[in-house]
Design an enzyme around this catalytic site. Structure first.
Site, PDB file in Angstrom:
ATOM      1  N   MET B  26      -1.616   4.497  -1.095  1.00 56.08           N
ATOM      2  CA  MET B  26      -0.488   4.142   0.033  1.00 56.08           C
ATOM      3  C   MET B  26      -0.449   3.236   0.700  1.00 56.08           C
ATOM      4  O   MET B  26      -0.039   2.516   1.597  1.00 56.08           O
ATOM      5  CB  MET B  26      -0.524   5.543   1.093  1.00 56.08           C
ATOM      6  CG  MET B  26      -0.900   6.891   0.285  1.00 56.08           C
ATOM      7  SD  MET B  26      -0.210   8.174   1.783  1.00 56.08           S
ATOM      8  CE  MET B  26      -1.364   8.076   2.702  1.00 56.08           C
ATOM      9  N   LEU B  29      -3.955  -1.631   1.662  1.00 53.91           N
ATOM     10  CA  LEU B  29      -5.608  -1.957   0.590  1.00 53.91           C
ATOM     11  C   LEU B  29      -6.628  -2.732   1.105  1.00 53.91           C
ATOM     12  O   LEU B  29      -6.753  -4.265   2.244  1.00 53.91           O
ATOM     13  CB  LEU B  29      -4.807  -2.559  -0.674  1.00 53.91           C
ATOM     14  CG  LEU B  29      -4.412  -1.874  -1.410  1.00 53.91           C
ATOM     15  CD1 LEU B  29      -4.113  -2.876  -2.435  1.00 53.91           C
ATOM     16  CD2 LEU B  29      -3.853  -0.202  -1.617  1.00 53.91           C
ATOM     17  N   GLY B  32     -11.459  -0.589  -0.502  1.00 52.42           N
ATOM     18  CA  GLY B  32     -12.090   0.734  -1.230  1.00 52.42           C
ATOM     19  C   GLY B  32     -11.202   0.714  -2.546  1.00 52.42           C
ATOM     20  O   GLY B  32     -11.950   0.919  -3.407  1.00 52.42           O
ATOM     21  N   HIS B  33      -9.861   0.623  -2.101  1.00 54.94           N
ATOM     22  CA  HIS B  33      -8.862   0.530  -3.190  1.00 54.94           C
ATOM     23  C   HIS B  33      -9.379  -0.914  -4.335  1.00 54.94           C
ATOM     24  O   HIS B  33      -9.034  -0.508  -6.374  1.00 54.94           O
ATOM     25  CB  HIS B  33      -7.572   0.123  -2.411  1.00 54.94           C
ATOM     26  CG  HIS B  33      -7.332   0.905  -1.807  1.00 54.94           C
ATOM     27  ND1 HIS B  33      -6.864   0.325   0.235  1.00 54.94           N
ATOM     28  CD2 HIS B  33      -6.732   2.463  -1.930  1.00 54.94           C
ATOM     29  CE1 HIS B  33      -6.853   1.485   0.110  1.00 54.94           C
ATOM     30  NE2 HIS B  33      -6.108   2.314  -0.820  1.00 54.94           N
ATOM     31  N   GLN B 150      -9.741  16.060  -2.014  1.00 55.82           N
ATOM     32  CA  GLN B 150      -8.643  15.334  -2.499  1.00 55.82           C
ATOM     33  C   GLN B 150      -8.861  15.421  -4.097  1.00 55.82           C
ATOM     34  O   GLN B 150      -8.321  15.680  -4.333  1.00 55.82           O
ATOM     35  CB  GLN B 150      -8.464  13.713  -1.903  1.00 55.82           C
ATOM     36  CG  GLN B 150      -7.194  13.568  -3.491  1.00 55.82           C
ATOM     37  CD  GLN B 150      -6.314  12.263  -2.855  1.00 55.82           C
ATOM     38  OE1 GLN B 150      -5.428  11.674  -1.721  1.00 55.82           O
ATOM     39  NE2 GLN B 150      -7.106  10.870  -2.911  1.00 55.82           N
ATOM     40  N   LEU B 181     -15.168   3.263   4.497  1.00 50.08           N
ATOM     41  CA  LEU B 181     -13.641   2.004   4.737  1.00 50.08           C
ATOM     42  C   LEU B 181     -12.767   2.940   4.279  1.00 50.08           C
ATOM     43  O   LEU B 181     -12.086   4.011   3.694  1.00 50.08           O
ATOM     44  CB  LEU B 181     -13.675   0.627   3.785  1.00 50.08           C
ATOM     45  CG  LEU B 181     -14.522  -0.391   3.499  1.00 50.08           C
ATOM     46  CD1 LEU B 181     -14.278  -1.275   2.825  1.00 50.08           C
ATOM     47  CD2 LEU B 181     -15.264  -0.625   4.869  1.00 50.08           C
ATOM     48  N   ARG B 184      -6.573   4.084   7.581  1.00 54.89           N
ATOM     49  CA  ARG B 184      -7.056   4.448   8.980  1.00 54.89           C
ATOM     50  C   ARG B 184      -7.941   4.108  10.530  1.00 54.89           C
ATOM     51  O   ARG B 184      -7.819   4.312  11.429  1.00 54.89           O
ATOM     52  CB  ARG B 184      -6.988   6.394   9.156  1.00 54.89           C
ATOM     53  CG  ARG B 184      -5.598   6.859   9.052  1.00 54.89           C
ATOM     54  CD  ARG B 184      -5.378   8.287   8.860  1.00 54.89           C
ATOM     55  NE  ARG B 184      -4.200   9.118   8.479  1.00 54.89           N
ATOM     56  CZ  ARG B 184      -4.139   8.921   7.302  1.00 54.89           C
ATOM     57  NH1 ARG B 184      -5.098   9.276   6.536  1.00 54.89           N
ATOM     58  NH2 ARG B 184      -2.616   9.322   6.745  1.00 54.89           N
TER      59      ARG B 184
END
Lengths: 280, 280
Positions: B26, B29, B32-33, B150, B181, B184
Site C-alpha cells: 500500500m 515503503l 520491510g518492503h 494475512q 517496521l 503505521r
C-alpha cells in the site's frame, strides 16, 4: 486426445501450448456441448473440455447423486468433435480438504431467478469456474447461453476480478420441437419430452408479442405462466429482464431476455430467449 | 524502472517477461518492503511492486483517508532497490464501477484475531490480491510475516482456489529496539515509538518461557496482556496459536506463533513471533 485426471498432468501439458480454450462441463454431453467445442476450436490452438460434477453448486435435495456420469461416452464424443484434452479430475483432486474453504461470492443477482430456489448455486459455480480457470489458464472460455444467468455471473466475475480471459457465449442448441438441449432432459419420459416444448413455445409467443410492440411485460409473463400451469407445469419464474444486467426490464429497454424455469413432473427445466427490440 | 498506472500498460509489458515476482504493497515503503523486493528479485526475472491503498480492506472509522500516500518517495526507494515495475493504479482503474461486486470470501479464520475488530478486512485483502494476481500474473509473490494472519489467508486462498503462484513469506524487519517496521509507526510520537518496543519485548518473553518448557499458554498470554495494559496499551489480543492453521495452540503443538495486536495512543500495532518447539 489426452485424458488427464490430475492437475499436475494438465499443467505440464498446458506449458507446451500457446492459446487454449476451455469448455467447462459436468459431462453427459449432448449437441449443445459439442457446439461449445466447435466454437472453442475456432478461438484457440487447443481445446480443453473439463468434466466434473461439482458438488458445491448443488443444493440440499438436488440431483447431485443422480446426475448422470457417462465419461466413456463423453470421451468418444469429444474425440470425434476434435477436443484436445479432457480434464476429468476426481472430487479429491479439486476438493482435497473435503470441502472448499475460499469462495468467490457473486453480488445480489445470485439470489434472484434460479438463485432464489437454488441458494449457494452461483457461488458454487463462480468458485469452481475460478478454480478451473486457475488450473487450465485458458485464453478464452465458452459458455452456453442456455444457462443465461450463469453466463451473466461468469462475465461479471471475469470483469470484476480482472481475469484475463475472453468469455464467449454460444447459442442454445434445440431439438426440432424447440426444446433446449440439456442433460436433465434425460430425466423426462417420452411424453414429457414432447410436452416440454411448451416452455420454449411460450418464450417465442412472448417474444413475438414484444416485437409487435407489446410492452405489458407483467401481463405477458402472467399469461405464459398461466398457460404452463394449466398444462401441468409448476412454474418457478418466467420473466422479461435486461439482457446484460438481468435487472427487471424497463419499458424503454431494447436488449431484453425472457428467462424461465419450470418443473415438469420432477424435472426442473430452464430456457430463455433474447429479444432485441429495434424500434421504440 | 517502469511506472504503470493502467492495467493495459502492465499487461502489455508482462507479455515480454518470462518469470515475474509480485510484491503487493500500500506504499509508504520502509525497510520491510525493501526486504520483500530483495527476496522477490532472487526468485524471478523481473519484480513488480504494486502500490495501492485498497479502500475495501479498510473498515468504517479506520485510517483509509489518513493512510500516507508517498508515491514519489516510494518510486525513489524502489529504483534504488532494483524493482523493475511500479504498478500504481488509480481507484477507478481497479474499481471502475465504484465498488467491487465479486469478492473472494475466506473461511471463518477471517473473523478471528485481527478479523474480530476489522470485519471485512481479510475479504478485502483476499479480493484485491486476487485482482492483482489476475492483472500481473506473477509466478511468485512475496508477503511479509508481519501481517501473519494475512499471509495465512493468502496461502490458504492460493491453495484452495488452485492459483499457480508460489507464496514466499519474508521475515519481519525490526528497528534496533525490536519494534516491527510498519507504515503505521509513522503515526507514533517519538515517546510512543520508544515505548512501542514493549510489544515485541513481551513476545520474546513469552517465547523464552515456552522454550524453557512452559505450556501454560493462557497464563503467559494474560501476563503479557496485563503488563501491556499496565503500561498504557489497550490490548486487542495476544495469543499463542498454531503457526500454520492459526487455530488455538494445543499443548502438543510444536509449530507455534504468538500473535498480538494492541493500541498505543490511537495507533493500532500488530506483531508476532514464531516459536518452533524442538522437544516435548
Amino acid at each position: 486426445m489426452h485424458i488427464f485426471h490430475t492437475i499436475t498432468e494438465l499443467r505440464s501439458w498446458r506449458k507446451q501450448v500457446k492459446r487454449v480454450a476451455l469448455v467447462p462441463t459436468m459431462g453427459n454431453l449432448h449437441a449443445g456441448h459439442l457446439a461449445l467445442v466447435r466454437t472453442a476450436k475456432a478461438h484457440a490452438d487447443a481445446v480443453v473440455v473439463s468434466i466434473f460434477v461439482n458438488r458445491i453448486q448443488f443444493g440440499v435435495g438436488e440431483d447431485f447423486e443422480l446426475y448422470p456420469r457417462t465419461l466413456a461416452e463423453d470421451v468418444e464424443k469429444l474425440t470425434e468433435a476434435g477436443a484436445d484434452v479432457v480434464f476429468a479430475p476426481s472430487e479429491t483432486e479439486l476438493y482435497p480438504n473435503g470441502t472448499q474453504q475460499y469462495f468467490v461470492e457473486p453480488p445480489a443477482i445470485q439470489n434472484e431467478l434460479c438463485g432464489r430456489s437454488r441458494p449457494g448455486h452461483f457461488r458454487g459455480v463462480a468458485t469452481i469456474v475460478t478454480k478451473l480457470f486457475n488450473i487450465v489458464q485458458p485464453d478464452v472460455a465458452c459458455f452456453g447461453k442456455k444457462d443465461y444467468q450463469q453466463l451473466a455471473v461468469i462475465k461479471g466475475m471475469v470483469q470484476d476480478l480482472n481475469m484475463d480471459i475472453d468469455i464467449i457465449p454460444v447459442e442454445i442448441e434445440r431439438a426440432d420441437s424447440g426444446l433446449a438441449l440439456s442433460s436433465r432432459n434425460g430425466y423426462l419420459t417420452i411424453e414429457q419430452r414432447e410436452q416440454a416444448a411448451q416452455l420454449s413455445a411460450q418464450l417465442r409467443t412472448m417474444a413475438e408479442a414484444m416485437r409487435r410492440g407489446n410492452r405489458q411485460f407483467a401481463a405477458l409473463e402472467n399469461s405464459a405462466a398461466t398457460y404452463l400451469q394449466q398444462h401441468g407445469w409448476q412454474v418457478d419464474y418466467i420473466e422479461v429482464r435486461h439482457a446484460q444486467t438481468l435487472t427487471k426490464a424497463q419499458i424503454s429497454d431494447k436488449n431484453l431476455v425472457i428467462v424461465a424455469a419450470a418443473i415438469l413432473g420432477t424435472t426442473r427445466l430452464i430456457d430463455n430467449l433474447e429479444v432485441q427490440l429495434e424500434h421504440e
